[in-house]
Design an enzyme around this catalytic site. Structure first.
Site, PDB file in Angstrom:
ATOM      1  N   ARG A   4      21.605   0.619  -3.971  1.00 45.14           N
ATOM      2  CA  ARG A   4      21.783  -0.802  -3.244  1.00 45.14           C
ATOM      3  C   ARG A   4      22.418  -2.094  -4.305  1.00 45.14           C
ATOM      4  NH1 ARG A   4      16.789  -0.630  -0.249  1.00 45.14           N
ATOM      5  NH2 ARG A   4      16.423   1.610  -0.310  1.00 45.14           N
ATOM      6  N   ARG A  40      14.652   9.853   5.561  1.00 45.01           N
ATOM      7  CA  ARG A  40      15.853   9.221   5.867  1.00 45.01           C
ATOM      8  C   ARG A  40      16.983  10.115   4.990  1.00 45.01           C
ATOM      9  NH1 ARG A  40      15.110   2.973   4.293  1.00 45.01           N
ATOM     10  NH2 ARG A  40      14.868   3.534   2.190  1.00 45.01           N
ATOM     11  N   ASP A  70       0.838  -1.097   0.107  1.00 46.57           N
ATOM     12  CA  ASP A  70      -0.108   0.000   0.011  1.00 46.57           C
ATOM     13  C   ASP A  70       0.804   1.441   0.095  1.00 46.57           C
ATOM     14  OD1 ASP A  70       0.966  -0.143   2.697  1.00 46.57           O
ATOM     15  OD2 ASP A  70      -0.866  -0.146   3.644  1.00 46.57           O
ATOM     16  N   GLY A  71       2.105   1.107   0.148  1.00 49.45           N
ATOM     17  CA  GLY A  71       3.144   2.298  -0.035  1.00 49.45           C
ATOM     18  C   GLY A  71       3.186   2.990   1.318  1.00 49.45           C
ATOM     19  N   ASP A 123      18.741  -6.491  -1.958  1.00 50.98           N
ATOM     20  CA  ASP A 123      18.172  -4.995  -2.256  1.00 50.98           C
ATOM     21  C   ASP A 123      18.236  -4.201  -0.850  1.00 50.98           C
ATOM     22  OD1 ASP A 123      16.291  -7.290  -1.296  1.00 50.98           O
ATOM     23  OD2 ASP A 123      14.983  -5.740  -0.875  1.00 50.98           O
ATOM     24  N   ASN A 124      18.796  -4.948   0.283  1.00 50.81           N
ATOM     25  CA  ASN A 124      18.610  -3.979   1.619  1.00 50.81           C
ATOM     26  C   ASN A 124      20.272  -3.853   1.809  1.00 50.81           C
ATOM     27  OD1 ASN A 124      16.064  -3.967   1.925  1.00 50.81           O
ATOM     28  ND2 ASN A 124      16.086  -5.698   3.182  1.00 50.81           N
TER      29      ASN A 124
HETATM   30  P1  AMP Z   1      11.694  -4.855   2.588  1.00 50.87           P
HETATM   31  O1  AMP Z   1      11.717  -6.479   2.741  1.00 50.87           O
HETATM   32  O2  AMP Z   1      11.003  -3.688   3.412  1.00 50.87           O
HETATM   33  O3  AMP Z   1      12.934  -4.352   2.083  1.00 50.87           O
HETATM   34  O4  AMP Z   1      10.786  -4.509   1.074  1.00 50.87           O
HETATM   35  C1  AMP Z   1      11.218  -5.465  -0.032  1.00 50.87           C
HETATM   36  C2  AMP Z   1      10.153  -4.617  -0.944  1.00 50.87           C
HETATM   37  O5  AMP Z   1       9.133  -4.637  -0.802  1.00 50.87           O
HETATM   38  C3  AMP Z   1      10.997  -3.239  -1.447  1.00 50.87           C
HETATM   39  O6  AMP Z   1      10.649  -3.041  -2.813  1.00 50.87           O
HETATM   40  C4  AMP Z   1       9.784  -2.169  -0.650  1.00 50.87           C
HETATM   41  O7  AMP Z   1       9.781  -0.943  -1.302  1.00 50.87           O
HETATM   42  C5  AMP Z   1       8.682  -3.123  -0.947  1.00 50.87           C
HETATM   43  N1  AMP Z   1       7.632  -2.930   0.105  1.00 50.87           N
HETATM   44  C6  AMP Z   1       7.787  -3.296   1.444  1.00 50.87           C
HETATM   45  N2  AMP Z   1       6.582  -3.058   1.960  1.00 50.87           N
HETATM   46  C7  AMP Z   1       5.864  -2.142   1.256  1.00 50.87           C
HETATM   47  C8  AMP Z   1       4.456  -1.484   1.293  1.00 50.87           C
HETATM   48  N3  AMP Z   1       3.780  -1.470   2.346  1.00 50.87           N
HETATM   49  N4  AMP Z   1       4.234  -0.922   0.307  1.00 50.87           N
HETATM   50  C9  AMP Z   1       4.836  -0.796  -1.045  1.00 50.87           C
HETATM   51  N5  AMP Z   1       5.823  -1.531  -1.100  1.00 50.87           N
HETATM   52  C10 AMP Z   1       6.528  -2.155  -0.083  1.00 50.87           C
HETATM   53 MG    MG Z   2      14.145  -2.970   1.661  1.00 46.97          MG
END
Ligand code: AMP
Ligand code: MG
Length: 501
Positions: free
Chosen positions: A195, A188, A137-138, A264-265
């Site tokens: 990345r 941030r 949901d962003g 990606d992190n």
């Molecule tokens: P993360 O595991 O938090 O590093 O997220 C992995 C991917 O999922 C990244 O591309 C984030 O931008 C995306 N993501 C995580 N949570 C959300 C969210 N609530 N809405 C949209 N994208 C998300």
């Molecule tokens: Mg991430």
């Protein structure tokens, strides 16, 4: 004619001059990002702002609470000159190629001048959906936003490379997680948010020209000294490998667990990035898994160093077409273990107050960790209290000894440790100074974060702010805050953090 002086006693955010270096560098690569504005956050309010982070971009404390600040860093008002965007990247998640990811809930506002003469990018996290949101949901919930904010600033104070957090702006708007939760936006800051997965994106999409544009951008902007190398791409991989190895050693030495070390992190600058279900080691168990979602323990505490190496290999694979040969790529990766080992060794010696290196030091350290594991000793308290030990055995270590179930085993180890200290003519007072500067008294324990979050969910933000200030000086005694250094209470045992945020 405008003859007003461009001067203000309290520089506010109107003085931030946004450049759009990232957007400009990829202006001819439309697939690299999508220009878009943040989605407005209804009725935003300030939860917390870090004065130290603000200082990095020349903002005064007074500027941080202003309406201008809240409107800008909630994403409701576009900062002048900012060409906001979401960037694309891909990555390996839990060891498996995940394909395209990208800034699914982050929006880059642009970069501003930093007080140290460099530049910092400002990014809103939780500012609405983007073309890379996939099923999300962003948004980011207040709980995880506070955790990212507190930990970013705490890690910086510990001297560990990290992205910074300027502020958390909250809203009563709800997002659905396991239950409905209110949302927030964290701002941030980092020189770059590129990345490992940004490189993998172009490699796996077979776009060598984009890969080169990205590598050239990173080298020119953040590793200019590598431009003179015989093979700058190989030099980039070697330098990122070095930084990652050192970062892993710093995490291990402070008991930090990231929780989601997907490619990606992983920051191309070697920063701690994307705080999610992280944790600090409490009862010592090297197999500890801080992320409830990670059932296999891929990212357990004792796996982090080799996962760091694995991730560098993934980056190396992506850079291979630019570097030229497998041999050169492997050569750039080959120092990881030695660099990691040397850095960890240096940090552990400082933690034990040892100034010299002796042949049997590894045995002493192994025995120490085995004892800590056997008695489930609190990681942070152990090292901090170890500094009180006196060479002549005249006390000081009672509270240290109390941490152990098997006191006799501890006493036997302490004898060896004292003998080792005497070998280098260690002095109690001097050693304690060194050890206190290496062993923090205060870390962001889960229960401390949780307490601050629960208060904030009731609209009382004082605990978030207080905790952040205590964690700004993690090596200082701060006797008035001693309860923040204590063992977690019983209720904290059931606390779980997961990827849901
Ligand atoms: P993360 O595991 O938090 O590093 O997220 C992995 C991917 O999922 C990244 O591309 C984030 O931008 C995306 N993501 C995580 N949570 C959300 C969210 N609530 N809405 C949209 N994208 C998300
Ligand atoms: Mg991430």
């Amino acid at each position: 004619m405008n003859n007003r002086l461009a001067f203000s006693e309290a520089p506010g955010i109107e003085h931030l001059r946004f450049a759009n270096s990232f957007a400009n560098a990829f202006a001819d690569s439309p697939a690299a990002y999508t220009r878009l504005a943040p989605t407005p956050l209804p009725a935003p309010y300030l939860v917390a702002a870090s004065e130290q982070a603000a200082q990095l971009i020349g903002l005064t404390p007074a500027a941080c609470g202003s309406d201008d600040f809240i409107q800008t860093f909630s994403g409701n008002r576009a900062a002048a000159d900012s060409q906001s965007l979401a960037a694309v990247y891909s990555g390996h998640q839990f060891g498996v190629w995940a394909g395209q990811l990208g800034d699914g809930r982050a929006i880059l506002l642009g970069d501003v001048a930093a007080s140290d003469g460099g530049r910092l990018e400002l990014q809103l996290k939780g500012s609405g959906s983007t073309p890379y949101s996939r099923m999300g949901d962003g948004r980011a919930v207040l709980r995880s936003s506070i955790r990212e904010y507190l930990c970013s600033e705490a890690m910086a104070a510990l001297g560990i490379p990290t992205s910074r957090a300027l502020s958390v702006i909250g809203s009563d708007q709800l997002a659905m997680r396991e239950r409905p939760e209110t949302t927030a936006v964290v701002t941030r800051m980092a020189p770059s948010f590129v990345r490992f997965g940004s490189f993998e994106h172009w490699y796996y999409n077979n776009r060598p020209e984009q890969l080169k544009t990205l590598a050239d951008y990173v080298i020119a902007g953040f590793y200019p000294e590598l431009q003179a190398a015989a093979n700058p791409y190989q030099a980039l991989l070697a330098e990122v490998t070095r930084r990652t190895a050192h970062l892993m050693a710093q995490w291990q030495a402070v008991g930090f667990m990231h929780g989601v070390m997907n490619t990606d992190n992983m920051s191309i600058l070697g920063l701690t990035l994307d705080y999610g279900p992280f944790g600090f080691m409490e009862a010592y168990d090297p197999r500890h898994i801080c992320n409830h979602t990670d059932q296999q323990g891929r990212y357990a505490y004792n796996q982090q160093p080799q996962i760091g190496h694995w991730n560098c290999f993934a980056l190396g694979q992506a850079l291979l077409p630019l570097i030229g040969s497998v041999e050169q790529t492997e050569a750039a990766l080959s120092n990881y273990q030695a660099l990691y080992g040397a850095k960890l060794d240096e940090l552990l010696h400082a933690k034990l107050g040892l100034l010299t290196h002796q042949a049997d030091d590894d045995k002493l350290l192994d025995a120490m960790f085995a004892l800590m594991q056997g008695s489930h000793v609190d990681f942070t308290l152990f090292f901090r209290r170890l500094g009180n030990l006196r060479l002549d055995g005249s006390g000081g270590d009672e509270t240290l000894r109390d941490l152990f179930i098997d006191r006799a085993a501890f006493d036997a180890w302490a004898l060896q440790y004292r003998a080792r200290l005497k070998l280098e003519n260690s002095q109690d007072h001097e050693r304690k100074l060194v050890m206190d500067a290496s062993n923090p008294k205060y870390v962001l324990r889960n229960y401390l974060a949780q307490t601050a979050i629960e208060r904030a969910q009731e609209k009382d933000f004082s605990e978030v702010r207080k905790l952040q200030q205590i964690l700004e000086n993690p090596f200082d005694e701060q006797p008035q805050h001693a309860q923040y250094a204590e063992l977690p209470p019983d209720w904290a045992r059931g606390l779980e953090v997961s990827c849901s945020s």
